[in-house]
Design a protein around this motif. Structure first.
Motif, PDB file in Angstrom:
ATOM      1  N   MET A  49       0.134  40.577 -47.561  1.00  0.00           N
ATOM      2  CA  MET A  49      -1.277  40.818 -47.368  1.00  0.00           C
ATOM      3  C   MET A  49      -1.604  40.966 -45.883  1.00  0.00           C
ATOM      4  N   GLU A  50      -0.956  40.167 -45.041  1.00  0.00           N
ATOM      5  CA  GLU A  50      -1.248  40.234 -43.605  1.00  0.00           C
ATOM      6  C   GLU A  50      -0.878  41.600 -43.037  1.00  0.00           C
ATOM      7  N   ASN A  51       0.241  42.190 -43.498  1.00  0.00           N
ATOM      8  CA  ASN A  51       0.634  43.504 -43.003  1.00  0.00           C
ATOM      9  C   ASN A  51      -0.414  44.542 -43.376  1.00  0.00           C
ATOM     10  N   ASN A  52      -0.949  44.426 -44.600  1.00  0.00           N
ATOM     11  CA  ASN A  52      -1.996  45.353 -45.023  1.00  0.00           C
ATOM     12  C   ASN A  52      -3.256  45.163 -44.182  1.00  0.00           C
ATOM     13  N   LEU A  53      -3.538  43.931 -43.794  1.00  0.00           N
ATOM     14  CA  LEU A  53      -4.718  43.638 -42.989  1.00  0.00           C
ATOM     15  C   LEU A  53      -4.595  44.256 -41.603  1.00  0.00           C
ATOM     16  N   LYS A  54      -3.381  44.273 -41.058  1.00  0.00           N
ATOM     17  CA  LYS A  54      -3.163  44.861 -39.733  1.00  0.00           C
ATOM     18  C   LYS A  54      -3.317  46.370 -39.761  1.00  0.00           C
ATOM     19  N   LYS A  55      -3.087  47.007 -40.927  1.00  0.00           N
ATOM     20  CA  LYS A  55      -3.207  48.451 -41.045  1.00  0.00           C
ATOM     21  C   LYS A  55      -4.654  48.912 -41.155  1.00  0.00           C
ATOM     22  N   LEU A  56      -5.569  47.995 -41.454  1.00  0.00           N
ATOM     23  CA  LEU A  56      -6.975  48.367 -41.593  1.00  0.00           C
ATOM     24  C   LEU A  56      -7.565  48.748 -40.241  1.00  0.00           C
ATOM     25  N   PRO A  57      -8.532  49.665 -40.229  1.00  0.00           N
ATOM     26  CA  PRO A  57      -9.183  50.024 -38.959  1.00  0.00           C
ATOM     27  C   PRO A  57      -9.924  48.833 -38.371  1.00  0.00           C
ATOM     28  N   PRO A  58     -10.204  48.867 -37.086  1.00  0.00           N
ATOM     29  CA  PRO A  58     -10.945  47.749 -36.478  1.00  0.00           C
ATOM     30  C   PRO A  58     -12.383  47.709 -36.986  1.00  0.00           C
ATOM     31  N   LEU A  59     -13.028  46.567 -36.806  1.00  0.00           N
ATOM     32  CA  LEU A  59     -14.428  46.416 -37.201  1.00  0.00           C
ATOM     33  C   LEU A  59     -15.317  47.256 -36.291  1.00  0.00           C
ATOM     34  N   GLU A  60     -16.345  47.850 -36.892  1.00  0.00           N
ATOM     35  CA  GLU A  60     -17.309  48.579 -36.070  1.00  0.00           C
ATOM     36  C   GLU A  60     -18.168  47.581 -35.315  1.00  0.00           C
ATOM     37  N   ARG A  61     -18.566  47.974 -34.141  1.00  0.00           N
ATOM     38  CA  ARG A  61     -19.444  47.129 -33.327  1.00  0.00           C
ATOM     39  C   ARG A  61     -20.646  47.943 -32.895  1.00  0.00           C
ATOM     40  N   LYS A  62     -21.695  47.225 -32.547  1.00  0.00           N
ATOM     41  CA  LYS A  62     -22.894  47.875 -32.019  1.00  0.00           C
ATOM     42  C   LYS A  62     -22.586  48.380 -30.616  1.00  0.00           C
ATOM     43  N   PRO A  63     -23.434  49.268 -30.071  1.00  0.00           N
ATOM     44  CA  PRO A  63     -23.173  49.788 -28.711  1.00  0.00           C
ATOM     45  C   PRO A  63     -23.032  48.704 -27.645  1.00  0.00           C
ATOM     46  N   ASP A  64     -23.682  47.557 -27.844  1.00  0.00           N
ATOM     47  CA  ASP A  64     -23.563  46.478 -26.855  1.00  0.00           C
ATOM     48  C   ASP A  64     -22.304  45.635 -27.061  1.00  0.00           C
ATOM     49  N   GLY A  65     -21.486  45.964 -28.081  1.00  0.00           N
ATOM     50  CA  GLY A  65     -20.237  45.252 -28.316  1.00  0.00           C
ATOM     51  C   GLY A  65     -20.331  44.119 -29.320  1.00  0.00           C
ATOM     52  N   SER A  66     -21.524  43.796 -29.795  1.00  0.00           N
ATOM     53  CA  SER A  66     -21.675  42.703 -30.760  1.00  0.00           C
ATOM     54  C   SER A  66     -21.380  43.192 -32.180  1.00  0.00           C
ATOM     55  N   LEU A  67     -21.084  42.252 -33.051  1.00  0.00           N
ATOM     56  CA  LEU A  67     -20.823  42.571 -34.452  1.00  0.00           C
ATOM     57  C   LEU A  67     -22.140  42.816 -35.183  1.00  0.00           C
ATOM     58  N   HIS A  68     -22.069  43.570 -36.269  1.00  0.00           N
ATOM     59  CA  HIS A  68     -23.257  43.810 -37.084  1.00  0.00           C
ATOM     60  C   HIS A  68     -23.648  42.515 -37.787  1.00  0.00           C
ATOM     61  N   ARG A  69     -24.946  42.233 -37.839  1.00  0.00           N
ATOM     62  CA  ARG A  69     -25.462  41.005 -38.446  1.00  0.00           C
ATOM     63  C   ARG A  69     -26.105  41.308 -39.792  1.00  0.00           C
ATOM     64  N   MET A  70     -26.073  40.322 -40.667  1.00  0.00           N
ATOM     65  CA  MET A  70     -26.706  40.427 -41.976  1.00  0.00           C
ATOM     66  C   MET A  70     -27.925  39.521 -42.031  1.00  0.00           C
ATOM     67  N   THR A  71     -28.908  39.927 -42.807  1.00  0.00           N
ATOM     68  CA  THR A  71     -30.054  39.068 -43.070  1.00  0.00           C
ATOM     69  C   THR A  71     -29.619  38.024 -44.096  1.00  0.00           C
ATOM     70  N   PRO A  72     -30.378  36.958 -44.297  1.00  0.00           N
ATOM     71  CA  PRO A  72     -29.998  35.972 -45.321  1.00  0.00           C
ATOM     72  C   PRO A  72     -29.841  36.581 -46.715  1.00  0.00           C
ATOM     73  N   ALA A  73     -30.695  37.516 -47.075  1.00  0.00           N
ATOM     74  CA  ALA A  73     -30.582  38.152 -48.392  1.00  0.00           C
ATOM     75  C   ALA A  73     -29.305  38.990 -48.493  1.00  0.00           C
ATOM     76  N   GLN A  74     -28.972  39.705 -47.420  1.00  0.00           N
ATOM     77  CA  GLN A  74     -27.739  40.498 -47.406  1.00  0.00           C
ATOM     78  C   GLN A  74     -26.519  39.597 -47.467  1.00  0.00           C
ATOM     79  N   ARG A  75     -26.558  38.469 -46.765  1.00  0.00           N
ATOM     80  CA  ARG A  75     -25.436  37.527 -46.776  1.00  0.00           C
ATOM     81  C   ARG A  75     -25.236  36.955 -48.174  1.00  0.00           C
ATOM     82  N   LYS A  76     -26.326  36.671 -48.864  1.00  0.00           N
ATOM     83  CA  LYS A  76     -26.234  36.144 -50.227  1.00  0.00           C
ATOM     84  C   LYS A  76     -25.571  37.173 -51.146  1.00  0.00           C
TER      85      LYS A  76
END
Length: 136
Positions: free
Chosen positions: A1-28
């Motif tokens: 599984m770890e090898n497959n995880l390394k093959k995945l593309p990197p996470l997208e980030r916002k222009p300022d370099g931060s990760l995308h955030r979810m609202t509480p409803a989206q997180r649920k």
């Protein structure tokens, strides 16, 4: 599984370099999706990060999208949630129920749930008009 995880593309980030955030409803909704669909989730623990000690799944306790497996393997199963988190402009609101949905074309006005009933109603009205205008 770890090898497959390394093959995945990197996470997208916002222009300022931060990760995308979810609202509480989206997180649920995301946590429900993880529990239901994720193959590396086992009773609150992440199998990918397991190195002998149990490790809580970081995606279930975070408001940011921080797991590659979640981003590329689990989140695409719910296109609406993915569009709400990453591409706000691609999601539309249904005219009838006001629920967000990802349109199949640029002309879509209704979510898939409402589209069938609206089109059925429009077809019935059209047929009524057509039958009323026919001379017998």
């Amino acid at each position: 599984m770890e090898n497959n995880l390394k093959k995945l593309p990197p996470l997208e980030r916002k222009p300022d370099g931060s990760l995308h955030r979810m609202t509480p409803a989206q997180r649920k909704r995301a946590n429900a999706l993880i529990r239901r669909e994720c193959c590396s989730y086992d009773s609150g623990n992440c199998i990918v990060l397991d190195d002998g000690d149990t490790c809580i799944c970081p995606q279930t306790i975070s408001f940011s999208v921080c797991c590659k497996h979640f981003r590329w393997a689990v989140l695409p199963l719910d296109r609406t949630l993915e569009a709400e988190i990453f591409r706000d402009k691609d999601a539309k609101r249904c005219i009838v129920c006001r629920k967000a949905f990802v349109p199949g074309s640029n002309r879509a006005k209704y979510c898939p749930d409402c589209a069938a009933s609206v089109h059925r109603r429009q077809k019935a009205e059209s047929e009524r008009k057509r039958r009323a205008s026919v001379d017998n």
